[in-house]
Design an enzyme around this catalytic site. Structure first.
Site, PDB file in Angstrom:
ATOM      1  N   LYS A   1       0.497  11.272  21.969  1.00 53.30           N
ATOM      2  CA  LYS A   1       0.287  12.670  21.539  1.00 53.30           C
ATOM      3  C   LYS A   1       0.468  13.610  22.730  1.00 53.30           C
ATOM      4  CE  LYS A   1      -3.315  11.892  18.030  1.00 53.30           C
ATOM      5  NZ  LYS A   1      -4.708  12.188  17.705  1.00 53.30           N
TER       6      LYS A   1
ATOM      7  N   GLU B   1       0.532  17.174  13.443  1.00 55.58           N
ATOM      8  CA  GLU B   1       1.340  17.053  12.209  1.00 55.58           C
ATOM      9  C   GLU B   1       0.743  17.933  11.109  1.00 55.58           C
ATOM     10  OE1 GLU B   1       0.236  14.526  14.032  1.00 55.58           O
ATOM     11  OE2 GLU B   1       1.773  12.962  14.194  1.00 55.58           O
TER      12      GLU B   1
ATOM     13  N   GLU C   1      -5.614  -0.142  13.402  1.00 54.55           N
ATOM     14  CA  GLU C   1      -6.226   0.905  14.221  1.00 54.55           C
ATOM     15  C   GLU C   1      -7.656   0.493  14.597  1.00 54.55           C
ATOM     16  OE1 GLU C   1      -5.102   5.366  14.079  1.00 54.55           O
ATOM     17  OE2 GLU C   1      -6.991   5.297  12.982  1.00 54.55           O
TER      18      GLU C   1
ATOM     19  N   HIS D   1      11.992 -11.482  -3.376  1.00 55.21           N
ATOM     20  CA  HIS D   1      13.456 -11.395  -3.274  1.00 55.21           C
ATOM     21  C   HIS D   1      13.882 -10.729  -1.972  1.00 55.21           C
ATOM     22  CE1 HIS D   1      13.959 -12.831  -7.378  1.00 55.21           C
ATOM     23  NE2 HIS D   1      12.811 -12.182  -7.596  1.00 55.21           N
TER      24      HIS D   1
ATOM     25  N   GLY E   1     -11.984   8.392  10.561  1.00 56.93           N
ATOM     26  CA  GLY E   1     -10.847   8.875   9.758  1.00 56.93           C
ATOM     27  C   GLY E   1     -10.373   7.846   8.748  1.00 56.93           C
ATOM     28  N   ARG E   2     -10.222   6.594   9.203  1.00 53.10           N
ATOM     29  CA  ARG E   2      -9.700   5.557   8.297  1.00 53.10           C
ATOM     30  C   ARG E   2     -10.760   5.055   7.318  1.00 53.10           C
ATOM     31  NH1 ARG E   2      -9.700   4.456  13.528  1.00 53.10           N
ATOM     32  NH2 ARG E   2     -10.924   2.750  14.399  1.00 53.10           N
TER      33      ARG E   2
ATOM     34  N   LYS F   1      -9.874  15.564   9.669  1.00 52.54           N
ATOM     35  CA  LYS F   1     -11.235  15.430  10.206  1.00 52.54           C
ATOM     36  C   LYS F   1     -11.432  16.418  11.359  1.00 52.54           C
ATOM     37  CE  LYS F   1     -14.346  12.183  12.454  1.00 52.54           C
ATOM     38  NZ  LYS F   1     -14.636  10.823  12.881  1.00 52.54           N
TER      39      LYS F   1
HETATM   40  O1  F6P Z   1      -3.856   8.581  14.521  1.00 56.09           O
HETATM   41  C1  F6P Z   1      -5.090   8.921  15.028  1.00 56.09           C
HETATM   42  C2  F6P Z   1      -5.959   9.614  14.035  1.00 56.09           C
HETATM   43  O2  F6P Z   1      -7.014  10.179  14.744  1.00 56.09           O
HETATM   44  C3  F6P Z   1      -6.475   8.716  12.918  1.00 56.09           C
HETATM   45  O3  F6P Z   1      -7.550   7.932  13.311  1.00 56.09           O
HETATM   46  C4  F6P Z   1      -6.808   9.731  11.894  1.00 56.09           C
HETATM   47  O4  F6P Z   1      -7.024   9.157  10.633  1.00 56.09           O
HETATM   48  C5  F6P Z   1      -5.580  10.615  11.974  1.00 56.09           C
HETATM   49  O5  F6P Z   1      -5.274  10.662  13.356  1.00 56.09           O
HETATM   50  C6  F6P Z   1      -5.738  11.994  11.410  1.00 56.09           C
HETATM   51  O6  F6P Z   1      -6.756  12.685  12.057  1.00 56.09           O
HETATM   52  P1  F6P Z   1      -7.380  13.998  11.448  1.00 56.09           P
HETATM   53  O7  F6P Z   1      -7.994  13.648  10.145  1.00 56.09           O
HETATM   54  O8  F6P Z   1      -8.375  14.473  12.453  1.00 56.09           O
HETATM   55  O9  F6P Z   1      -6.253  14.988  11.260  1.00 56.09           O
END
Ligand code: F6P
Length: 522
Positions: free
Chosen positions: A492, A215, A352, A383, A266-267, A209
């Site tokens: 972060k 990452e 979240e 199990h 995002g979610r 987003k």
């Molecule tokens: O973990 C925080 C967060 O902002 C989530 O809400 C989001 O889904 C994820 O990181 C990834 O964010 P982006 O889509 O901006 O890379």
């Protein structure tokens, strides 16, 4: 809007809990009320829910409905659907429902469509132009036999939704391509994936987003470096970005982009361009069915009376369990192996969204919010951790998700699977009396049981939307902002500082434990 603990219903619920709720035994309730299953069952689009094995009755639900009304739940829901800036800390609307709205309103669900698209007509036009472009692109990629591997690079909402849904809809996924989801900054994940790929046959989808997430940016850089090292040159063909930050994607060197908007959390973004890997996997028609299934649930949420509104009933049940019974977690057990990533998806959606300690006004809350949500598919969980659920010291409500028709022809397996789901819910309710404490099952352990006729794009869409709205309901009752996530920020920022220290070895002015770990791992 009144916060739940300031309502009359909250006080009455407390009294009701002390008088009856604490000692409520669902087995006795069944014996006294022949109508219990029909009163506590609910049909919603694509889903039947039996809530009768829970620790509630008509009196409890009536008070919960009063609570919803005193908290202005319907007004809060409509504020979301009409695009008010209910994400108050970020000043944003919350309009993921618009992403699954048809452009031309007709038939079932039109009431909600009218609420939504009337006010947001321009946004809806934008949604449909991106949707058409991304589905055309998806079909082009599906027809392109040279692209054999699609790699989604993204994390959190830019990974969990598409990864979960692509696995869940495996029966609808083209056999001509392989789909990979790389999320972790842990290079083992990307390295293991790249080992199986050839640049000329690979499409990388960089899903973020913000297009700033460390990452995703680290993985995207490494993927690009790998692509170039393999002799790849045509980034327009082999890379696409799914983002609200098209500028950053262009600067990264990606020209094929599909956008979305800051009013999509995002979610909650699986329905937007973030759904592209799923659209490539299942095709444009199925993706539209997926959106339609969710839209049907939206219409149910928007228009069904509270008493017959499944997300409302579930969200209120969550409040009853969390705040009055004090249950700390909820286990989700899908009896369908294709739903194996569904609990992980729900963890972000629910924890979240509702893992908050202050109300919308920033005041610390005197009551608990999100439970821990966890689970594994049945029968595997039986199990492993079901022992604790049957005989442990804590009561943990369970949610069974069963699918009536299997997508395979080994009916014997499916009958046994469904028998296990039903039998477990029966065992949690009934328990088993034994003089021997080790062999005694207390029973009266609450569970809900959801039934889907089939696992299809439409039913999966409805199932996800059900959970989205349920999370909205409990968040609205608690008076929190379910749509920000500042809790992820601190780690972060600190990670950047620690990363620099891992390079330099400098441990000045950090706590002793952190200093020792940096020294050990340098
Ligand atoms: O973990 C925080 C967060 O902002 C989530 O809400 C989001 O889904 C994820 O990181 C990834 O964010 P982006 O889509 O901006 O890379």
């Amino acid at each position: 809007m009144t916060r739940c603990d300031q309502t009359t219903a909250w006080k009455k619920l407390g009294e009701h809990f002390n008088a009856q709720g604490k000692s409520f035994d669902a087995r006795i309730a069944f014996a006294l009320d022949a109508e219990r299953v029909s009163t506590l069952s609910q049909t919603a689009p694509h889903i039947f829910a039996d809530l009768s094995k829970n620790r509630i009755d008509a009196a409890t639900e009536a008070l919960l409905m009063q609570l919803a009304r005193e908290c202005g739940l319907e007004a809060q829901r409509d504020a979301m659907l009409t695009g008010e800036a209910i994400n108050s800390t970020e000043g944003r609307a919350v309009l993921h429902t618009l992403l699954r709205q048809k452009l031309h309103i007709a038939g079932v669900g039109s009431a909600q469509s009218a609420i939504n698209s009337g006010v947001n007509a321009d946004k809806l036009q934008d949604v449909h132009s991106v949707l058409s472009a991304m589905l055309t692109y998806a079909e082009t990629i599906r027809a392109d036999d040279e692209i054999t591997d699609v790699v989604n690079i993204g994390i959190g909402g830019s990974d969990l939704g598409p990864a979960m849904a692509t696995i869940a809809l495996d029966e609808f996924v083209t056999p001509k391509k392989r789909f990979h989801f790389v999320s972790n900054i842990d290079g083992h994940e990307l390295a293991a994936t790249l080992k199986t790929l050839k640049a000329k046959n690979t499409l990388f989808l960089i899903a973020s987003k913000t297009f700033t997430t460390i990452e995703t940016m680290t993985n995207a850089q490494s993927a690009k470096a790998w692509f170039t090292a393999q002799g790849g040159t045509d980034t327009a063909r082999h890379f696409a970005a799914l983002t609200t930050n098209v500028k950053a994607a262009n600067e990264f060197g990606i020209t094929t982009t599909f956008g979305f908007w800051d009013w999509v959390g995002g979610r909650y973004s699986l329905w937007s361009a973030i759904g592209l890997p799923l659209a490539i996997a299942i095709g444009a028609d199925n993706f539209r069915q997926f959106l339609n299934g969710a839209a049907e649930m939206d219409a149910h949420f928007a228009t069904a009376p509270l008493e017959k509104n499944l997300p409302v009933r579930l969200g209120l049940l969550d409040v009853w369990y969390r705040n009055f019974h004090g249950f700390t977690s909820r286990c989700v057990a899908p009896y369908h192996s294709a739903l194996r990533r569904f609990p992980a998806y729900l963890q972000q959606l629910e924890m979240e969204s509702n893992g908050k300690r202050v109300d919308k006004g920033g005041q610390a809350l005197p009551f608990h919010t999100s439970p821990v949500v966890w689970g594994e598919p049945g029968t595997n969980g039986q199990h492993a951790f079901f022992q604790m659920l049957h005989q442990g010291t804590e009561v943990i409500p369970l949610e069974f998700i069963a699918v009536k028709r299997a997508a395979h022809s080994m009916l014997d397996h499916h009958t046994k699977l469904l028998a296990n789901a039903i039998a477990q819910s029966q065992a949690f309710l009934q328990g088993k009396v034994s003089e021997d404490g080790h062999r005694h099952f207390p029973g009266n352990r609450p569970s809900s049981f959801f039934v889907l006729d089939e696992l299809t794009p439409a039913s999966l869409g409805a199932l996800i939307a059900l959970y989205e709205h349920r999370v909205f309901v409990s968040g609205a009752i608690w008076g929190i902002n379910s749509f920000d996530q500042f809790g992820v920020e601190l780690g972060k920022v600190l990670a950047k500082d620690v990363e620099a220290r891992l390079h330099s070895g400098n441990v000045l002015s950090v706590d002793a434990s952190t200093a020792a770990l940096i020294t050990k791992l340098k």
